[in-house]
Design an enzyme around this catalytic site. Structure first.
Site, short mmCIF file in Angstrom:
data_model
loop_
_atom_site.label_atom_id
_atom_site.label_comp_id
_atom_site.label_asym_id
_atom_site.label_seq_id
_atom_site.Cartn_x
_atom_site.Cartn_y
_atom_site.Cartn_z
N ASP A 6 0.81 -1.20 0.00
CA ASP A 6 0.00 0.00 0.00
C ASP A 6 0.86 1.27 0.00
O ASP A 6 2.08 1.22 -0.07
CB ASP A 6 -1.02 -0.01 1.15
CG ASP A 6 -0.36 0.08 2.53
OD1 ASP A 6 0.80 0.52 2.62
OD2 ASP A 6 -1.03 -0.27 3.53
N LYS A 26 -3.87 3.65 -1.10
CA LYS A 26 -5.02 4.53 -0.88
C LYS A 26 -4.52 5.78 -0.16
O LYS A 26 -3.87 5.69 0.87
CB LYS A 26 -6.08 3.85 -0.01
CG LYS A 26 -6.70 2.61 -0.63
CD LYS A 26 -7.74 1.99 0.27
CE LYS A 26 -7.10 1.29 1.46
NZ LYS A 26 -8.10 0.59 2.30
N MET A 29 -3.97 9.52 11.11
CA MET A 29 -4.80 9.91 9.95
C MET A 29 -5.71 11.08 10.29
O MET A 29 -6.87 11.11 9.88
CB MET A 29 -5.64 8.71 9.48
CG MET A 29 -4.83 7.47 9.16
SD MET A 29 -5.85 5.99 8.93
CE MET A 29 -6.50 5.75 10.60
#
Length: 511
Positions: A38, A60, A175
């Site tokens: 990822d 992503k 995040m």
């Protein structure tokens, strides 16, 4: 025939520094048939994959999804059902906001065996590299990991703001950059003192690391002023105040310097490793490729007739590699060389020869004529048969000087240096966007091939504010012949010498 179902390894790829990968994770990558990685998994880790492994990117970021999570889950199941062992690389730890639990449940529901390989989470590592311990006896005895991805303003939020605000724990939000203002607002609203120290660490543990500190009252403005974006970890608590004392990673002498490595990719690791340890961000743009000669017959003939030679001279580690590769491919070993005396140009070449169990008798330190003469002055070289396996289009000084001394020299091509321009557009983009601080040249061919890729550009303008570092005078002369002047020339003509000179240059600039 019964089709075997492969196994999926849910691997924590760590926070960004490739050195923080676990040994078990490395072993899984090395044996996997398929590697699925990822956005936050370091691409350097893909170097551990075997040559025939299928590499699949499923990154992503910021709403830009290569594959949705559901499709990633199905991809893992599908590859395993085809009988492949799969290494699923996930940034940080797969079970710390990594959705590894969801992937494990999907695999389990389809009867696919799996293992979890924990990784170093950025929640701990990024603050640590910024000099912020998430716990400290005098400041915080426990820590809370909290998702910053959930919208804190939504009515059905599961965020327990009153608990976070009243807690003495270090709060680490992952995040959460886009939601920073809401996170701060809710903490203050529920009673967290506005002077509580806060920090954001972007690209933690990598040479791109950026750290912004402040308090709950000031951090939003400071992050906005710094232009800090994701990926970043938010740390809130009194431990942040320790950064001024404990910061270490971003104090390394070459921290954040973006240095281009033009050496052949197969040989670049030593230079990359040394510069990375000093804090540099190494950008590998190899301008040369080392390959066997199109015609290997001359080298093979020389090896067949090795008994007629009295000296074997190597001018580079490449010459040693291709000579011994050919020797071994022909079914011989080092015993057939027992009658020879050896000479190597430079200490690195000498060390590489020693790896094959052979100690060089002579060591000219450079290609310069006086160095060759000095080295051979103490031995009888007149009328001696000398084999010199080296590159096509190599410099002529060595055979010329040996011939003047009376030696009978046979030159054979052991390898070729070819132009590598596969990263040409990437290189030009970096130069045009001022994203390079320094460029290293380790041979004349790296310089000439580098310049050939810029022949249609305004070279003077592109290289205007970039430090050019040369490994030695011969490489520097080639640069000057192409109308560029090196800012740095290594005093010792080795990779370590080049690194030392770069370090000295930047240290002098910081005074």
């Amino acid at each position: 025939m019964i089709n075997k179902t492969g196994k999926v390894y849910l691997i924590g790829a760590g926070p960004g520094d490739p050195g923080l990968l676990t040994i078990k994770a490395k072993e899984c990558i090395e044996t996997a048939d398929v590697v699925v990685y990822d956005y936050l998994a370091s691409a350097v880790l893909l170097n551990y994959a075997k040559n025939n492994a299928q590499i699949i990117y499923v990154g992503k970021k910021g709403g830009d999804h290569t594959l949705t999570q559901d499709k990633i889950n199905l991809l893992l199941v599908d590859k395993a059902k085809q009988g492949f062992d799969v290494a699923r690389l996930k940034g940080g730890d797969p079970f710390v906001f990594g959705r590894g639990g969801e992937e494990a449940q999907m695999l389990l529901s389809h009867g696919v065996p799996y293992e979890v390989v924990p990784g170093v989470t950025s929640a701990i590592a990024a603050p640590a590299y910024a000099g912020i311990p998430v716990t400290h006896r005098d400041h915080a005895s426990f820590v809370s990991f909290i998702t910053g991805h959930e919208n804190p303003s939504k009515k059905d939020s599961s965020m327990q703001w009153d608990v976070y605000a009243k807690s003495n724990a270090t709060l680490v939000f992952l995040m959460g950059v886009k939601n920073l203002a809401n996170i701060v607002k809710n903490l203050i609203k529920h009673g967290k003192p506005s002077d509580t120290p806060a920090a954001l660490v972007r690209w933690g543990t990598t040479a791109r690391q950026e750290t912004v500190t402040g308090t709950l009252e000031t951090i939003v403005d400071r992050v906005r002023q710094a232009g800090l974006k994701s990926p970043a970890v938010i740390v809130i608590g009194h431990v942040v105040s320790l950064r001024n004392e404990l910061a270490w990673f971003d104090k390394r002498p070459l921290f954040g310097k973006r240095i281009v490595i033009t050496r052949a990719r197969a040989q670049a690791s030593g230079l990359v490793s040394k510069l990375s340890k000093l804090g540099a961000l190494c950008i590998e743009i190899p301008t040369i490729q080392i390959a066997p000669p199109k015609d290997t017959a001359p080298l093979k003939d020389a090896i067949k007739n090795i008994k007629k030679y009295e000296w074997l001279i190597f001018t580079s580690v490449n010459g040693i590699k291709f000579f011994f590769d050919t020797l071994f491919d022909m079914g011989h070993d080092v015993r057939v060389l027992g009658h020879l005396k050896f000479a190597c140009i430079g200490p690195v070449t000498k060390q590489r020869l020693k790896d094959y169990g052979i100690i060089s008798d002579i060591l000219p330190k450079t290609y310069r004529a006086e160095s060759v003469i000095d080295a051979f002055s103490s031995v009888q070289i007149k009328n001696k048969k000398v084999l010199l396996p080296r590159a096509r289009l190599a410099r002529t000084i060595l055979p010329e000087e040996l011939t003047k001394m009376g030696a009978m020299v046979d030159e054979v091509i052991a390898y070729e240096t070819k132009l590598n321009d596969e990263d040409k557009e990437y290189l030009i983009s970096l130069l045009e966007n001022n994203e390079i601080d320094a460029i290293t040249f380790t041979s004349s061919s790296t310089v000439s091939n580098f310049m050939s890729q810029l022949e249609t550009k305004n070279t003077k303008q592109l290289l205007k504010n970039i430090v050019l570092a040369s490994i030695g005078p011969i490489t520097s002369d080639t640069a000057r012949s192409l109308d560029i002047e090196p800012d740095i020339e290594a005093k010792e003509y080795t990779i370590q010498g080049l690194v030392t000179s770069l370090l000295a240059y930047y240290e002098s600039k910081s005074k």
